[in-house]
Design an enzyme around this catalytic site. Structure first.
Site, PDB file in Angstrom:
ATOM      1  N   TYR A 107     -35.015 -21.413  65.756  1.00  0.00           N
ATOM      2  CA  TYR A 107     -35.140 -21.856  64.359  1.00  0.00           C
ATOM      3  C   TYR A 107     -33.750 -21.947  63.764  1.00  0.00           C
ATOM      4  O   TYR A 107     -32.927 -21.044  63.945  1.00  0.00           O
ATOM      5  CB  TYR A 107     -35.968 -20.827  63.579  1.00  0.00           C
ATOM      6  CG  TYR A 107     -36.009 -21.093  62.081  1.00  0.00           C
ATOM      7  CD1 TYR A 107     -37.084 -21.760  61.500  1.00  0.00           C
ATOM      8  CD2 TYR A 107     -34.962 -20.671  61.250  1.00  0.00           C
ATOM      9  CE1 TYR A 107     -37.120 -22.010  60.137  1.00  0.00           C
ATOM     10  CE2 TYR A 107     -34.994 -20.925  59.883  1.00  0.00           C
ATOM     11  CZ  TYR A 107     -36.074 -21.593  59.334  1.00  0.00           C
ATOM     12  OH  TYR A 107     -36.106 -21.843  57.989  1.00  0.00           O
ATOM     13  N   GLU A 195     -34.175 -28.118  57.859  1.00  0.00           N
ATOM     14  CA  GLU A 195     -34.725 -27.114  58.775  1.00  0.00           C
ATOM     15  C   GLU A 195     -35.138 -27.761  60.086  1.00  0.00           C
ATOM     16  O   GLU A 195     -35.759 -28.819  60.079  1.00  0.00           O
ATOM     17  CB  GLU A 195     -35.941 -26.458  58.115  1.00  0.00           C
ATOM     18  CG  GLU A 195     -36.602 -25.389  58.959  1.00  0.00           C
ATOM     19  CD  GLU A 195     -37.923 -24.918  58.341  1.00  0.00           C
ATOM     20  OE1 GLU A 195     -37.890 -24.046  57.459  1.00  0.00           O
ATOM     21  OE2 GLU A 195     -38.985 -25.431  58.743  1.00  0.00           O
TER      22      GLU A 195
END
Ligand code: GDP
Ligand code: MN
Length: 387
Positions: A107, A195
């Site tokens: 992530y 993101e």
């Protein structure tokens, strides 16, 4: 403005961030045609704004064109619901992408830390669909680095984060360039959030952005006329679409749980009105900021929008006249209520400021009552809603 995955990935490519090969499709036929022209295994991804599509059943795999067509037919038009979006969101298009063999899911995101007034890079080796749970239960598995915009995001930042977050070694070579590009995109496009989850390490050793979430600051959109078409085409949620349909800004209307309709000019006054209603013992059915210079036509349309919610049992129109002229507002209200096409609810109007006297005259000529203060108006509205 939130970008849909395929748009976010288009921006990623502009900045050299690797993404899987794929095509954005709006029909099942298109999806099938793409798959049959490009043999292999494919992921079919619902293009909606909500996150958690995997868990909501919006991400499927296909090995053949026939398979792909069947899945595409199932997904298109489906309303996806997830924890992040209990109301659901209709799937209007799909991204058909080469299925990559995943060795690891990381992530990485960049956002603004408002408390520190700095951009922050957030990295975890535990990316994928359960990252929220990781953040909650294992906050130590998440590493952060606050950036100084004067320095930017040099490679050492990403290297340090890769080690701190214990990313598998396979990430190390590609990671600094990807994070640097993500930061350049973040700054160039005035993003609130970029993101990548998951940032995939493939079994063949490539690092690829398998998902893309990009949120841009609307105040900076004027600098990017190239995004205007996306902006116009962005599927807003139902409230946003309703607001835009009558000529309000996207964020000027939001439906709430109460019974008293609210129309105010200015977001601050709108919120103050909701508070006053709460203090008077009631609850607002909506937030609606009609903006400055509210014209009669807009008042009328706003009224219609608010009463289209069957929960609304009384209406409180609270206009503080600065630019907005009281006589125009009053004319709009009288007009709105003169039509037979509308459901009517008991109404309280508070009108002050520019042309308030003329406004009140128009209201009383139309048989309507106005109050002097916000608190008085809220109290009356609560009584009327209890009816
Ligand atoms: P989200 O659930 O809305 O965040 O959608 P994602 O694009 O992140 O996909 C959800 C999950 O689907 C990922 O975490 C992966 O586990 C899986 N997935 C997506 N694309 C691929 C792929 O190309 N190959 C494999 N094996 N899994 C994938
Ligand atoms: Mn994702």
């Amino acid at each position: 403005m939130k970008l849909i995955e395929f748009q976010g990935k288009e921006l990623f490519r502009r900045f050299g961030i690797p993404t899987p090969r794929g095509q954005h499709c709006t029909t099942a036929i298109e999806a099938a045609a793409f798959i049959s022209a490009n043999r292999g295994s494919w992921v079919i991804k619902s293009q909606v704004l909500m996150g958690g599509r995997g868990k909501a059943g919006g991400i499927k795999f296909a090995d053949s064109a026939a398979d792909g067509e069947k899945i595409a037919r199932e997904l298109l038009g489906k309303v996806l619901k997830g924890v992040q979006n209990p109301d659901g969101e209709e799937v209007k298009s799909l991204l058909v992408e080469e299925k990559v063999a995943i060795a690891s899911e990381a992530y990485v995101s960049i956002t603004i830390d408002r408390a520190r007034k700095q951009p922050v890079v957030i990295v975890s080796s535990q990316g994928g669909m359960d990252v929220e749970e990781v953040a909650e239960k294992h906050p130590d598995a998440i590493s952060k680095y606050w950036l100084d915009p004067a320095i930017g995001c040099p490679p050492f930042v990403a290297r340090r984060l890769a080690f701190a977050a214990a990313l598998p070694p396979g990430y190390h070579r590609a990671f600094p360039e990807i994070v640097g590009a993500l930061y350049t995109l973040f700054m160039d496009y005035g993003a609130n959030l970029v993101e990548i989850n998951p940032l995939v390490l493939t079994k063949s050793g490539d690092v690829i952005a398998s998902d893309a979430k990009v949120e841009l600051d609307d105040n900076g959109l004027y600098k990017h006329p190239d995004l205007a078409a996306w902006n116009a085409a962005t599927p807003a949620d139902a409230d946003q679409a309703a607001a835009v349909a009558i000529g309000l800004g996207m964020s000027n209307y939001a439906k709430l749980d109460g019974t008293i309709g609210v129309i105010a000019n200015g977001a601050g006054l709108g919120m103050g009105t909701m508070d006053a209603i709460r203090t008077a013992g009631g609850s607002a059915a909506n937030f609606l900021d009609i903006g400055g210079g509210a014209q009669a036509e807009l008042v009328k349309k706003s009224y219609a929008l608010v009463v289209s919610d069957p929960k609304v049992r009384a209406m409180f129109i609270n206009i503080f006249g600065g630019i907005t002229r009281g006589d125009q507002v009053a004319r709009g209200i009288v007009e709105a209520l003169s039509g037979d096409d509308l459901r009517k609810v008991p109404l309280v109007v508070r009108l002050t400021g520019t042309n308030e006297k003329e406004g009140r005259e128009i209201l009383s000529a139309g048989g309507m009552v106005s109050v002097e203060t916000m608190d008085e108006g809220a109290k009356r509205a609560v009584e009327l809603a209890r009816g």
